[in-house]
Motif scaffolding. Sequence first.
Motif, PDB file in Angstrom:
ATOM      1  N   LEU A  23       0.728  -1.160   0.137  1.00 28.00           N
ATOM      2  CA  LEU A  23       0.064  -0.118  -0.006  1.00 28.00           C
ATOM      3  C   LEU A  23       1.068   1.330   0.000  1.00 28.00           C
ATOM      4  CD1 LEU A  23      -2.707  -1.185   2.501  1.00 28.00           C
ATOM      5  CD2 LEU A  23      -2.896  -1.226   0.029  1.00 28.00           C
ATOM      6  N   ASN A  24       1.898   1.199  -0.794  1.00 23.79           N
ATOM      7  CA  ASN A  24       2.718   2.426  -1.084  1.00 23.79           C
ATOM      8  C   ASN A  24       3.791   2.850   0.378  1.00 23.79           C
ATOM      9  OD1 ASN A  24       2.272   2.509  -3.768  1.00 23.79           O
ATOM     10  ND2 ASN A  24       0.581   4.086  -3.418  1.00 23.79           N
ATOM     11  N   GLN A  25       3.737   1.806   1.210  1.00 25.91           N
ATOM     12  CA  GLN A  25       4.493   1.823   2.492  1.00 25.91           C
ATOM     13  C   GLN A  25       6.015   1.440   2.463  1.00 25.91           C
ATOM     14  OE1 GLN A  25       3.221   3.861   5.295  1.00 25.91           O
ATOM     15  NE2 GLN A  25       1.727   4.054   3.377  1.00 25.91           N
ATOM     16  N   THR A  26       6.366   0.800   1.465  1.00 23.86           N
ATOM     17  CA  THR A  26       7.553   0.112   1.191  1.00 23.86           C
ATOM     18  C   THR A  26       8.213   0.247   0.055  1.00 23.86           C
ATOM     19  OG1 THR A  26       6.966  -1.746   2.839  1.00 23.86           O
ATOM     20  CG2 THR A  26       8.920  -1.999   1.614  1.00 23.86           C
ATOM     21  N   ASP A  33      24.674  -4.371  -7.578  1.00 16.98           N
ATOM     22  CA  ASP A  33      25.292  -5.052  -6.305  1.00 16.98           C
ATOM     23  C   ASP A  33      24.894  -6.158  -6.185  1.00 16.98           C
ATOM     24  OD1 ASP A  33      23.338  -4.439  -4.964  1.00 16.98           O
ATOM     25  OD2 ASP A  33      24.185  -2.904  -3.616  1.00 16.98           O
ATOM     26  N   ARG A  34      23.867  -6.610  -6.812  1.00 15.41           N
ATOM     27  CA  ARG A  34      23.552  -7.971  -6.669  1.00 15.41           C
ATOM     28  C   ARG A  34      22.482  -8.144  -5.626  1.00 15.41           C
ATOM     29  NH1 ARG A  34      29.107 -10.868  -7.250  1.00 15.41           N
ATOM     30  NH2 ARG A  34      28.797 -10.350  -5.064  1.00 15.41           N
ATOM     31  N   THR A  35      21.949  -6.902  -5.015  1.00 11.93           N
ATOM     32  CA  THR A  35      21.209  -7.230  -3.566  1.00 11.93           C
ATOM     33  C   THR A  35      19.834  -6.501  -4.320  1.00 11.93           C
ATOM     34  OG1 THR A  35      21.901  -4.940  -2.764  1.00 11.93           O
ATOM     35  CG2 THR A  35      23.072  -6.931  -2.217  1.00 11.93           C
ATOM     36  N   ILE A  36      18.925  -6.999  -3.409  1.00 14.67           N
ATOM     37  CA  ILE A  36      17.512  -6.429  -3.270  1.00 14.67           C
ATOM     38  C   ILE A  36      17.423  -5.909  -1.809  1.00 14.67           C
ATOM     39  CG2 ILE A  36      15.095  -7.066  -3.509  1.00 14.67           C
ATOM     40  CD1 ILE A  36      15.990  -9.518  -5.124  1.00 14.67           C
ATOM     41  N   ARG A  37      16.940  -4.645  -1.756  1.00  9.02           N
ATOM     42  CA  ARG A  37      16.573  -3.927  -0.432  1.00  9.02           C
ATOM     43  C   ARG A  37      15.312  -3.200  -0.225  1.00  9.02           C
ATOM     44  NH1 ARG A  37      21.821  -3.779   2.151  1.00  9.02           N
ATOM     45  NH2 ARG A  37      23.384  -4.125   0.638  1.00  9.02           N
ATOM     46  N   ALA A  38      14.784  -3.423   1.068  1.00 10.66           N
ATOM     47  CA  ALA A  38      13.524  -2.827   1.269  1.00 10.66           C
ATOM     48  C   ALA A  38      13.513  -1.695   2.097  1.00 10.66           C
ATOM     49  CB  ALA A  38      12.397  -3.784   1.535  1.00 10.66           C
ATOM     50  N   TRP A  39      12.968  -0.694   2.131  1.00 11.68           N
ATOM     51  CA  TRP A  39      12.844   0.327   3.255  1.00 11.68           C
ATOM     52  C   TRP A  39      11.366   1.199   3.288  1.00 11.68           C
ATOM     53  CZ3 TRP A  39      13.347   5.668   1.547  1.00 11.68           C
ATOM     54  CH2 TRP A  39      13.629   6.037   0.294  1.00 11.68           C
ATOM     55  N   ASN A  40      11.347   1.587   4.339  1.00  8.88           N
ATOM     56  CA  ASN A  40      10.004   2.423   4.486  1.00  8.88           C
ATOM     57  C   ASN A  40      10.439   3.705   4.682  1.00  8.88           C
ATOM     58  OD1 ASN A  40       7.614   3.533   5.507  1.00  8.88           O
ATOM     59  ND2 ASN A  40       7.459   2.327   7.226  1.00  8.88           N
ATOM     60  N   PRO A  41      10.062   4.674   3.625  1.00 11.42           N
ATOM     61  CA  PRO A  41      10.408   6.102   3.633  1.00 11.42           C
ATOM     62  C   PRO A  41       9.336   6.826   4.749  1.00 11.42           C
ATOM     63  CG  PRO A  41       9.319   5.479   1.802  1.00 11.42           C
ATOM     64  CD  PRO A  41       9.552   4.066   2.514  1.00 11.42           C
ATOM     65  N   HIS A  42       8.491   6.204   5.105  1.00 12.10           N
ATOM     66  CA  HIS A  42       7.390   6.979   6.010  1.00 12.10           C
ATOM     67  C   HIS A  42       7.969   6.720   7.574  1.00 12.10           C
ATOM     68  CE1 HIS A  42       5.015   8.021   2.589  1.00 12.10           C
ATOM     69  NE2 HIS A  42       4.945   6.578   2.567  1.00 12.10           N
ATOM     70  N   ALA A  43       8.688   6.115   7.780  1.00 12.51           N
ATOM     71  CA  ALA A  43       9.295   5.779   9.184  1.00 12.51           C
ATOM     72  C   ALA A  43       9.439   6.882   9.867  1.00 12.51           C
ATOM     73  CB  ALA A  43      10.382   4.878   8.919  1.00 12.51           C
ATOM     74  N   SER A  44       9.310   6.768  11.243  1.00  9.63           N
ATOM     75  CA  SER A  44       9.336   8.051  12.106  1.00  9.63           C
ATOM     76  C   SER A  44      10.829   7.862  12.772  1.00  9.63           C
ATOM     77  CB  SER A  44       8.160   8.324  13.094  1.00  9.63           C
ATOM     78  OG  SER A  44       8.125   7.088  13.895  1.00  9.63           O
ATOM     79  N   ASP A  45      11.329   6.912  12.869  1.00  8.94           N
ATOM     80  CA  ASP A  45      12.511   6.840  13.498  1.00  8.94           C
ATOM     81  C   ASP A  45      13.739   6.242  12.608  1.00  8.94           C
ATOM     82  OD1 ASP A  45      12.833   3.884  14.091  1.00  8.94           O
ATOM     83  OD2 ASP A  45      11.245   4.226  15.610  1.00  8.94           O
TER      84      ASP A  45
END
Length: 127
Positions: A23-26, A33-45
């Motif tokens: 839902l557009n959160q990740t 570099d052969r990697t897959i990464r996930a992150w949350n741009p809406h994180a507060s900390d």
Amino acid sequence: MTTFRQSAQTHTDWVNAMILCNLNQTVVTASSDRTIRAWNPHASDESAFAPTMVGRHRDYVKALAWARHPSLLFSGALDRMLSVWDISGQSNGTPIFSIDLGKIADYDGVGSDGERGSVYALGVGEY
């Protein structure tokens, strides 16, 4: 007016694909570099904002696709692998399923006649 919020630098080579999921959160990125990464741009900390490793391929990761139901991430790379990932944190960097397209060539399938063949694009349709 557009305002800069955050940035992240974790890949060490080109980013080849990026998708939004959950839902557009990740944000999920695939890199040379052969990697897959996930992150949350809406994180507060800061600790929740830091990108996490989803997994890796043996060669450049070129394509990503997201299946909303049942919440699966697909990746394709120049290593001729098509992998399926659970990004909810349960996979521990291991795909839940992989297809080695190089092995399919042994049966006159993809990449027959000695062609290298790689995955450059993926897509998921609505169902």
